[in-house]
Motif scaffolding. Sequence first.
Motif, PDB file in Angstrom:
ATOM      1  N   ALA A 178      42.755 -10.102 -34.432  1.00 54.03           N
ATOM      2  CA  ALA A 178      42.574  -8.777 -35.032  1.00 54.03           C
ATOM      3  C   ALA A 178      41.950  -7.809 -34.036  1.00 54.03           C
ATOM      4  O   ALA A 178      42.356  -6.639 -33.945  1.00 54.03           O
ATOM      5  CB  ALA A 178      41.698  -8.889 -36.280  1.00 54.03           C
ATOM      6  N   ASP A 179      40.975  -8.291 -33.258  1.00 56.24           N
ATOM      7  CA  ASP A 179      40.325  -7.436 -32.258  1.00 56.24           C
ATOM      8  C   ASP A 179      41.312  -7.012 -31.172  1.00 56.24           C
ATOM      9  O   ASP A 179      41.258  -5.881 -30.683  1.00 56.24           O
ATOM     10  CB  ASP A 179      39.146  -8.173 -31.624  1.00 56.24           C
ATOM     11  N   ALA A 187      44.231  -2.900 -28.516  1.00 57.79           N
ATOM     12  CA  ALA A 187      45.484  -2.465 -27.904  1.00 57.79           C
ATOM     13  C   ALA A 187      45.903  -1.099 -28.435  1.00 57.79           C
ATOM     14  O   ALA A 187      46.394  -0.250 -27.683  1.00 57.79           O
ATOM     15  CB  ALA A 187      46.579  -3.486 -28.166  1.00 57.79           C
ATOM     16  N   GLY A 188      45.704  -0.868 -29.742  1.00 57.07           N
ATOM     17  CA  GLY A 188      46.043   0.432 -30.308  1.00 57.07           C
ATOM     18  C   GLY A 188      45.185   1.542 -29.731  1.00 57.07           C
ATOM     19  O   GLY A 188      45.684   2.616 -29.375  1.00 57.07           O
ATOM     20  N   ALA A 189      43.879   1.285 -29.618  1.00 59.13           N
ATOM     21  CA  ALA A 189      42.977   2.291 -29.046  1.00 59.13           C
ATOM     22  C   ALA A 189      43.290   2.525 -27.581  1.00 59.13           C
ATOM     23  O   ALA A 189      43.253   3.666 -27.098  1.00 59.13           O
ATOM     24  CB  ALA A 189      41.529   1.830 -29.218  1.00 59.13           C
ATOM     25  N   GLN A 190      43.626   1.462 -26.860  1.00 62.08           N
ATOM     26  CA  GLN A 190      43.966   1.587 -25.446  1.00 62.08           C
ATOM     27  C   GLN A 190      45.241   2.416 -25.255  1.00 62.08           C
ATOM     28  O   GLN A 190      45.303   3.309 -24.402  1.00 62.08           O
ATOM     29  CB  GLN A 190      44.141   0.206 -24.827  1.00 62.08           C
ATOM     30  N   ARG A 197      48.287  -6.216 -21.224  1.00 58.92           N
ATOM     31  CA  ARG A 197      49.323  -5.213 -21.463  1.00 58.92           C
ATOM     32  C   ARG A 197      49.789  -5.301 -22.903  1.00 58.92           C
ATOM     33  O   ARG A 197      50.346  -6.321 -23.314  1.00 58.92           O
ATOM     34  CB  ARG A 197      50.503  -5.421 -20.513  1.00 58.92           C
ATOM     35  N   PRO A 198      49.560  -4.267 -23.706  1.00 58.65           N
ATOM     36  CA  PRO A 198      49.977  -4.333 -25.113  1.00 58.65           C
ATOM     37  C   PRO A 198      51.481  -4.521 -25.228  1.00 58.65           C
ATOM     38  O   PRO A 198      52.252  -3.953 -24.461  1.00 58.65           O
ATOM     39  CB  PRO A 198      49.541  -2.969 -25.667  1.00 58.65           C
ATOM     40  N   THR A 204      36.147  -0.929 -29.556  1.00 57.32           N
ATOM     41  CA  THR A 204      36.991  -2.099 -29.793  1.00 57.32           C
ATOM     42  C   THR A 204      36.956  -3.065 -28.614  1.00 57.32           C
ATOM     43  O   THR A 204      37.085  -4.275 -28.795  1.00 57.32           O
ATOM     44  CB  THR A 204      38.440  -1.670 -30.080  1.00 57.32           C
ATOM     45  N   GLN A 205      36.769  -2.526 -27.415  1.00 58.77           N
ATOM     46  CA  GLN A 205      36.634  -3.386 -26.249  1.00 58.77           C
ATOM     47  C   GLN A 205      35.367  -4.245 -26.359  1.00 58.77           C
ATOM     48  O   GLN A 205      35.379  -5.443 -26.075  1.00 58.77           O
ATOM     49  CB  GLN A 205      36.577  -2.555 -24.966  1.00 58.77           C
TER      50      GLN A 205
END
Length: 212
Positions: free
Chosen positions: A49-50, A55-58, A83-84, A115-116
Amino acid sequence: MRPPSYTSLLCCLIAVLLLGWQAVPPGIAADQDEVFGLLAGHIQRQILADKQTFAGAQACTEWFYKQQHQKPPKPTVEGIAFRPTHTTRPPGGALDCRTRYPGGLDAAREDFSRTQSLLSLSLTFYEFALVADRNDDQRYSTGELRDMLESFGLPFNAALTSAAHLTALQAAFDKVRNTGGMESLMTGMSTLYDKGYRLTGRDRAALNRVLG
């Protein structure tokens, strides 16, 4: 020869049960072998989940930076950049990023950092759980479980069931994530290392698998 009476059979059965009970160390239930797997699974689900939220925030942070023709920042925590994929990138591209972060780049960058940090905490606790399995047999012995609990400041009570110890460890993990308790987690890791525990090659491979 007369067959044994019901009372005699019952007495024999009770004696066997008592002998079997005494042969099992106190507080060690049949589910002790499951503590490692259940704790690892609990942490792995949170890591997944994290990874998705990070990945979305990145991706959105990178998108906002590109709109300003600036180079996006790289994750500062070593080992958790990835890499997302199409399954982790936010759907909708620009529209989704603007919807998720109406505050624009500043909001996305703040969430990127948050999130990181959460992903780093989850991965570090997973490392802690792996290191505590000293001989890499994917189970906690009584000594390993005691060392793990006590290194994290939790009491070990041989009279408690393995389920109770598992609940305590899962609660400790959830508390670390909610409070940002990286310092206490690293202290616990250091305590295990002082007792001779180490991050083995199998542990590193397990970490790489959850990062993949």
